[in-house]
Scaffold this active site. Structure first.
Site, PDB file in Angstrom:
ATOM      1  N   CYS A   1       0.837  -1.209   0.000  1.00 43.33           N
ATOM      2  CA  CYS A   1       0.000   0.000   0.000  1.00 43.33           C
ATOM      3  C   CYS A   1       0.867   1.253   0.000  1.00 43.33           C
ATOM      4  CB  CYS A   1      -0.933  -0.004   1.216  1.00 43.33           C
ATOM      5  SG  CYS A   1      -1.963   1.477   1.317  1.00 43.33           S
TER       6      CYS A   1
ATOM      7  N   ARG B   1      -0.032   4.619   3.084  1.00 40.57           N
ATOM      8  CA  ARG B   1      -0.039   4.302   4.518  1.00 40.57           C
ATOM      9  C   ARG B   1       0.266   5.471   5.433  1.00 40.57           C
ATOM     10  NH1 ARG B   1       4.017  -0.426   4.841  1.00 40.57           N
ATOM     11  NH2 ARG B   1       4.456   0.064   2.646  1.00 40.57           N
TER      12      ARG B   1
ATOM     13  N   TRP C   1      -8.684   6.042  -0.355  1.00 41.54           N
ATOM     14  CA  TRP C   1      -9.227   6.744  -1.524  1.00 41.54           C
ATOM     15  C   TRP C   1      -8.315   6.468  -2.717  1.00 41.54           C
ATOM     16  CZ3 TRP C   1      -8.279   9.648   3.022  1.00 41.54           C
ATOM     17  CH2 TRP C   1      -7.010  10.233   3.101  1.00 41.54           C
TER      18      TRP C   1
ATOM     19  N   GLU D   1      -4.654   4.424 -10.584  1.00 38.41           N
ATOM     20  CA  GLU D   1      -5.388   3.168 -10.409  1.00 38.41           C
ATOM     21  C   GLU D   1      -6.585   3.112 -11.360  1.00 38.41           C
ATOM     22  OE1 GLU D   1      -5.619   1.697  -6.066  1.00 38.41           O
ATOM     23  OE2 GLU D   1      -5.456   3.880  -5.885  1.00 38.41           O
TER      24      GLU D   1
END
Length: 705
Positions: free
Chosen positions: A166, A169, A338, A343
């Site tokens: 991720c 973070r 979010w 992406e």
């Protein structure tokens, strides 16, 4: 990694990629693991201690020592690296055939409970020892144990913090945790999920959240969400083999149809949720349209882009991963942050195995698609990403571009190395899918390892589901779903009505949220709090609000309960305000630190001179709560002031007062919301928690001031 030996002698158990090594030296036996001319690797004499990480853009060097605490093997070995595999075979969590052995569970539980008390700086305290005894007794008696709510919250945040893949973070400590462990069936499960979506979407101002359903129990089926995300678009397989919609969701689309869903024929049809309970077959639950916020995609300069009819949803909520905390497994724990724009703009819309928009966009742009040297794919992909960012910003929906996201990750990693000794990170996933080398993470060496608590992949629910004899479940009508939500809301209303009423007044330095906080239709209404627990006497210390908010709406309070609000700052003129309740108007005490010609006064001054008796009454006699909201300096000085008040009002020593506040933290009655530099969250928390006078007094006894 360019500054490490090409291959370490063997797979380091403390770091799954085999990158952890003790400090390198010039001695050959220390830098190589093979004899001259030998191809057989040998184990090093000492276990690896750390990884040396270089940033090739800045030249800076960091050391990851946290990897030595990782005990779980990753699939790489000394002879091969599988870091580029999306799902290496050992990664998905297998479905257990029975309960964990008690000794294994106890070891994992002890490790987690110790992590929790270390975070409070209360390790080896009486509370820590007592909690370990409780867990040991529960495992001995039942083979398992239950997490306390504060432990669950801590564990969920740590799991996000430990998520090596991720990039976002830096926000880990702001995760909102919804405890749904009392969920009894899929109807209640759907109600919890609707609440999650509504809270997290927040009309476009996305909030990170996780909802945790009951843990896995031997001999009983799991709660599972069959969808990979709470919101996904259907993918319809066509007779010619093509897919209309999202090809990534063909399987779940066909499962929904098999279980009674009537499909549409669009490219962006929102799928229903397919939910499974322990003793229930999977059931369909269509999402109410008003819950699903979608963004139509347009381009700031290419007018024809809107004619493509593209859109995407606002909330990326992953729902098919397993959360593991202290040896306990939670197969249903959907969570969201979010979107990073790439992406959507690069992976979802432009991947050839997804919506594959590049050829169509390039054709509209008039690009030469006959040769790759025209870079038509790159040009078209950039414009799709521009459209995504533009559209979300126009719609006021939270999104971050890949440059800002990766810059924040580098700051997060630096902070973690400084305060925690390491940061697990999977370089293959952290580097964005567009303009990789233009972002700072491309040049930053990283080390990948797995810590617990953690999120883990698990087999698709439909691949391990055992039918109880019912293969098709009737589709729930909208009326049935509405009735289920109505009943759930009614039950919640009864529970809320039994609480002692209290008003928490809202304060802000900037002012934009004042209309929402003071308007009767706003999210905080008189008599309501954001906490599910029973309301108790409270003290709130917070920054000042602008003048227009100094009058608050009428509120209700329990008989004899005063809820004073302390505010400090330059904006609020002297005067009193408050909600009228059983005790009459409630006071607002002001403290000015930047008012020209006025002596500086701070929140801690008001506490000491005007609120000492009230602080003692609320904390020591009424089992109340204290809320401190401010920057690190203010919060530190408020904590020290409260300790002195306890010395004066309760006759405690400084050491006893420090221990008493630590116990309040253990019981979640002393709350600190520290703001300022977001990137210093962990450092700030560490500083606040190290301010207790207890240790100072034990080293240097002296009279109380």
């Amino acid at each position: 990694m360019g500054n490490l030996p090409a291959v370490l002698p063997s797979a380091a158990r403390s770091c799954g990629l085999g990158l952890c090594s003790r400090q390198l030296s010039a001695a050959p036996e220390e830098t190589t693991g093979t004899e001259r001319g030998s191809t057989t690797p040998t184990r090093p004499a000492e276990p690896p201690r750390f990884a040396r990480l270089k940033n090739w853009e800045t030249g800076s060097i960091g050391y990851d020592t946290l990897c030595a605490q990782a005990l779980q093997e990753l699939p790489c070995s000394g002879q091969r690296c599988l870091g580029s595999l999306v799902l290496p075979r050992p990664l998905p969590a297998p479905v257990p055939e029975g309960a964990r052995p008690p000794e294994e569970l106890l070891g994992l539980a002890r490790d987690f409970i110790t992590q929790y008390y270390l975070s409070l700086r209360r390790e080896n305290s009486p509370a820590h020892a007592q909690r370990l005894r409780e867990v040991e007794a529960a495992i001995a008696a039942t083979g398992t144990y239950q997490l306390l709510e504060p432990e669950l919250v801590f564990g969920a945040k740590q799991a996000w913090r430990n998520a090596a893949r991720c990039v976002g973070r830096i926000q880990w400590n702001k995760l909102q945790v919804f405890d749904a462990r009392d969920c009894a069936n899929v109807g209640e499960m759907f109600s919890f999920l609707c609440t999650h979506i509504q809270y997290a979407t927040n009309r476009g101002n996305i909030r990170s959240a996780i909802t945790i359903f009951p843990q896995r129990t031997p001999g009983r089926g799991d709660f599972r969400i069959w969808n990979t995300q709470l919101i996904r678009y259907a993918g319809y397989r066509q007779p010619d083999g093509s897919v209309r919609g999202d090809p990534a969701n063909v399987d779940i689309t066909e499962l929904c149809i098999h279980h009674g869903w009537t499909p549409g024929d669009g490219r962006f049809d929102v799928l229903p949720l397919l939910l499974q309970g322990p003793e229930e077959p999977p059931e369909l639950f269509p999402l109410p349209p008003e819950l699903v916020l979608e963004v139509p995609l347009q381009h700031p300069t290419l007018e024809w882009f809107g004619e493509l009819g593209l859109r995407w949803y606002a909330l990326p909520a992953v729902s098919n991963m397993l959360l593991e905390i202290g040896g306990l497994e939670f197969p249903a724990a959907p969570f969201n942050g979010w979107y990073m724009s790439s992406e959507i703009g690069t992976r979802n819309l432009c991947d050839s195995q997804r919506y594959n928009l590049l050829p169509e966009v390039a054709l509209r742009m008039g690009l030469d698609t006959r040769t790759t040297s025209s870079l038509w794919k790159d040009k078209a992909a950039v414009e799709v990403n521009v459209a995504v960012l533009h559209s979300y910003q126009v719609a006021k929906v939270t999104i971050v571009d890949h440059h800002a996201a990766t810059e924040s990750f580098v700051k997060h990693m630096e902070n973690e190395l400084r305060t925690r000794g390491g940061c697990p990170a999977d370089w293959v996933w952290i580097v964005p899918p567009i303009s990789g080398s233009l972002t700072p993470v491309f040049h930053q060496e990283m080390v990948n390892y797995q810590l617990c608590p953690t999120f883990r992949y698990q087999p698709d629910a439909w691949k391990v589901y055992v039918s109880k004899g019912t293969t098709v479940t009737r589709r729930k009508t909208f009326k049935e779903v509405a009735n289920a939500v109505k009943i759930s809301a009614k039950l919640m209303g009864h529970m809320m009505a039994r609480r002692v009423k209290a008003t928490i007044l809202y304060a802000t330095e900037t002012g934009p949220l004042i209309p929402a906080a003071t308007h009767p239709r706003g999210p905080l209404r008189p008599g309501r709090t954001r906490h599910r627990r029973r309301a108790l006497p409270q003290l709130l210390a917070a920054p000042a609000a602008p003048p227009e908010s100094r009058r608050c709406p009428p509120g209700q309070h329990g008989a004899g309960v005063r809820v004073p609000l302390l505010r400090a700052g330059p904006h609020l003129p002297a005067g009193d305000a408050g909600g009228a309740g059983a005790g009459g108007p409630q006071p607002v005490l002001t403290a000015f630190s930047r008012e020209p010609g006025t002596p500086k006064t701070y929140v801690q001054d008001v506490l000491r001179t005007q609120m000492a008796a009230e602080v003692h009454r609320v904390l020591c006699q009424s089992a109340g709560h204290m809320y401190v909201c401010g920057d690190v300096t203010m919060a530190t000085e408020v904590l020290q002031t409260v300790q002195h008040i306890l010395v004066q009002q309760a006759g405690m020593t400084l050491g006893q007062a420090g221990d008493f506040i630590s116990e309040l933290r253990d019981k979640n009655r002393y709350h600190e919301d520290i703001f300022g530099l977001t990137f210093r969250t962990q450092e700030v928390a560490f500083r606040i928690r190290s301010q207790s006078f207890s240790m100072q007094e034990r080293r240097q006894p002296g009279p109380a001031p």
